[in-house]
Design a protein around this motif. Sequence first.
Motif, PDB file in Angstrom:
ATOM      1  N   VAL A  81       0.860  -1.186   0.000  1.00 23.20           N
ATOM      2  CA  VAL A  81       0.000   0.000   0.000  1.00 23.20           C
ATOM      3  C   VAL A  81       0.895   1.233   0.000  1.00 23.20           C
ATOM      4  O   VAL A  81       1.759   1.381   0.872  1.00 23.20           O
ATOM      5  N   VAL A  82       0.689   2.100  -0.993  1.00 20.82           N
ATOM      6  CA  VAL A  82       1.457   3.339  -1.112  1.00 20.82           C
ATOM      7  C   VAL A  82       0.498   4.481  -1.415  1.00 20.82           C
ATOM      8  O   VAL A  82      -0.651   4.269  -1.774  1.00 20.82           O
ATOM      9  N   THR A  83       1.011   5.693  -1.289  1.00 25.48           N
ATOM     10  CA  THR A  83       0.228   6.883  -1.624  1.00 25.48           C
ATOM     11  C   THR A  83       0.565   7.297  -3.055  1.00 25.48           C
ATOM     12  O   THR A  83       1.734   7.329  -3.437  1.00 25.48           O
ATOM     13  N   ALA A  84      -0.463   7.603  -3.823  1.00 25.81           N
ATOM     14  CA  ALA A  84      -0.269   7.992  -5.222  1.00 25.81           C
ATOM     15  C   ALA A  84      -0.950   9.325  -5.478  1.00 25.81           C
ATOM     16  O   ALA A  84      -1.842   9.745  -4.743  1.00 25.81           O
ATOM     17  N   THR A  85      -0.542   9.964  -6.555  1.00 25.32           N
ATOM     18  CA  THR A  85      -1.128  11.225  -6.990  1.00 25.32           C
ATOM     19  C   THR A  85      -1.846  10.985  -8.313  1.00 25.32           C
ATOM     20  O   THR A  85      -1.273  10.396  -9.236  1.00 25.32           O
ATOM     21  N   VAL A  86      -3.087  11.436  -8.413  1.00 28.18           N
ATOM     22  CA  VAL A  86      -3.863  11.281  -9.648  1.00 28.18           C
ATOM     23  C   VAL A  86      -3.325  12.277 -10.662  1.00 28.18           C
ATOM     24  O   VAL A  86      -3.323  13.479 -10.431  1.00 28.18           O
ATOM     25  N   ALA A 136     -14.190   3.413 -16.646  1.00 27.00           N
ATOM     26  CA  ALA A 136     -13.287   4.549 -16.510  1.00 27.00           C
ATOM     27  C   ALA A 136     -12.013   4.129 -15.789  1.00 27.00           C
ATOM     28  O   ALA A 136     -12.033   3.368 -14.821  1.00 27.00           O
ATOM     29  N   GLU A 137     -10.875   4.629 -16.289  1.00 30.60           N
ATOM     30  CA  GLU A 137      -9.580   4.376 -15.668  1.00 30.60           C
ATOM     31  C   GLU A 137      -8.836   5.689 -15.524  1.00 30.60           C
ATOM     32  O   GLU A 137      -8.813   6.500 -16.445  1.00 30.60           O
ATOM     33  N   GLU A 138      -8.238   5.864 -14.350  1.00 39.56           N
ATOM     34  CA  GLU A 138      -7.443   7.059 -14.091  1.00 39.56           C
ATOM     35  C   GLU A 138      -5.970   6.676 -14.094  1.00 39.56           C
ATOM     36  O   GLU A 138      -5.611   5.539 -13.810  1.00 39.56           O
ATOM     37  N   THR A 139      -5.141   7.651 -14.402  1.00 41.03           N
ATOM     38  CA  THR A 139      -3.702   7.443 -14.356  1.00 41.03           C
ATOM     39  C   THR A 139      -3.171   8.056 -13.072  1.00 41.03           C
ATOM     40  O   THR A 139      -3.537   9.176 -12.713  1.00 41.03           O
ATOM     41  N   VAL A 140      -2.350   7.295 -12.364  1.00 46.30           N
ATOM     42  CA  VAL A 140      -1.774   7.762 -11.109  1.00 46.30           C
ATOM     43  C   VAL A 140      -0.255   7.634 -11.167  1.00 46.30           C
ATOM     44  O   VAL A 140       0.288   6.846 -11.939  1.00 46.30           O
ATOM     45  N   ARG A 141       0.413   8.440 -10.349  1.00 44.79           N
ATOM     46  CA  ARG A 141       1.879   8.388 -10.237  1.00 44.79           C
ATOM     47  C   ARG A 141       2.220   8.113  -8.782  1.00 44.79           C
ATOM     48  O   ARG A 141       1.673   8.733  -7.877  1.00 44.79           O
ATOM     49  N   PHE A 142       3.111   7.161  -8.583  1.00 44.89           N
ATOM     50  CA  PHE A 142       3.491   6.767  -7.226  1.00 44.89           C
ATOM     51  C   PHE A 142       4.966   6.404  -7.190  1.00 44.89           C
ATOM     52  O   PHE A 142       5.595   6.214  -8.235  1.00 44.89           O
ATOM     53  N   GLU A 143       5.497   6.336  -5.998  1.00 44.37           N
ATOM     54  CA  GLU A 143       6.900   5.984  -5.797  1.00 44.37           C
ATOM     55  C   GLU A 143       6.969   4.561  -5.263  1.00 44.37           C
ATOM     56  O   GLU A 143       6.324   4.222  -4.280  1.00 44.37           O
ATOM     57  N   GLY A 184       0.697   4.263 -13.072  1.00 41.87           N
ATOM     58  CA  GLY A 184      -0.203   3.124 -13.044  1.00 41.87           C
ATOM     59  C   GLY A 184      -1.600   3.508 -13.463  1.00 41.87           C
ATOM     60  O   GLY A 184      -1.953   4.687 -13.502  1.00 41.87           O
ATOM     61  N   THR A 185      -2.396   2.487 -13.784  1.00 42.81           N
ATOM     62  CA  THR A 185      -3.791   2.717 -14.137  1.00 42.81           C
ATOM     63  C   THR A 185      -4.654   2.247 -12.975  1.00 42.81           C
ATOM     64  O   THR A 185      -4.483   1.145 -12.459  1.00 42.81           O
ATOM     65  N   LEU A 186      -5.566   3.104 -12.572  1.00 45.49           N
ATOM     66  CA  LEU A 186      -6.474   2.833 -11.462  1.00 45.49           C
ATOM     67  C   LEU A 186      -7.884   2.721 -12.024  1.00 45.49           C
ATOM     68  O   LEU A 186      -8.385   3.653 -12.650  1.00 45.49           O
ATOM     69  N   SER A 187      -8.498   1.572 -11.832  1.00 43.70           N
ATOM     70  CA  SER A 187      -9.862   1.367 -12.318  1.00 43.70           C
ATOM     71  C   SER A 187     -10.808   2.112 -11.389  1.00 43.70           C
ATOM     72  O   SER A 187     -11.145   1.636 -10.310  1.00 43.70           O
TER      73      SER A 187
END
Length: 160
Positions: A54-59, A70-77, A85-88
Amino acid sequence: MDRVRQRVKRGRRPPSLTWKVLGVASLAGLCVVLAAWWAGPSLFSVPEPEQRRVVTATVTLPAECTTPDAEETVRFELDGTTRDGTLSGCGHDQDEQVRIAVPSDAGGSGLVEVSLAGTAPGIGDLRRPAGLFLLVLSCAAGGVYAYLVVRGPRLRTALA
């Protein structure tokens, strides 16, 4: 019904609930519950899901909820490298922080399929306690039913 009347005429009462009867029924129910507990988590729930972090990501690219799938793109470390990554899902704002679950085998490059941390399998699973509670309840119901069968029908007395 005639058998019960004959017992009453002879002075024999239907079997009563004694400590021996209660002890045997309780011990049998306890053995069933302990055997179910010993069988492990696979009895009332799915096998352990794959390991996720489990990590924190930014949309970075939000999606509207009016589009199907719908899928969103997120950036995480992850392990010191920035990944996309793609977030459903949908409905998040640009640059919103979300907690995601990343599969442990997310090596390599490219987009990684991630899910929200609160919806990942195995997070807050209540199936095992609920299953054990229902098992205990069924043991108690079985004991009451067995007692009622052994006791037999009741004689109704006429009210004078």
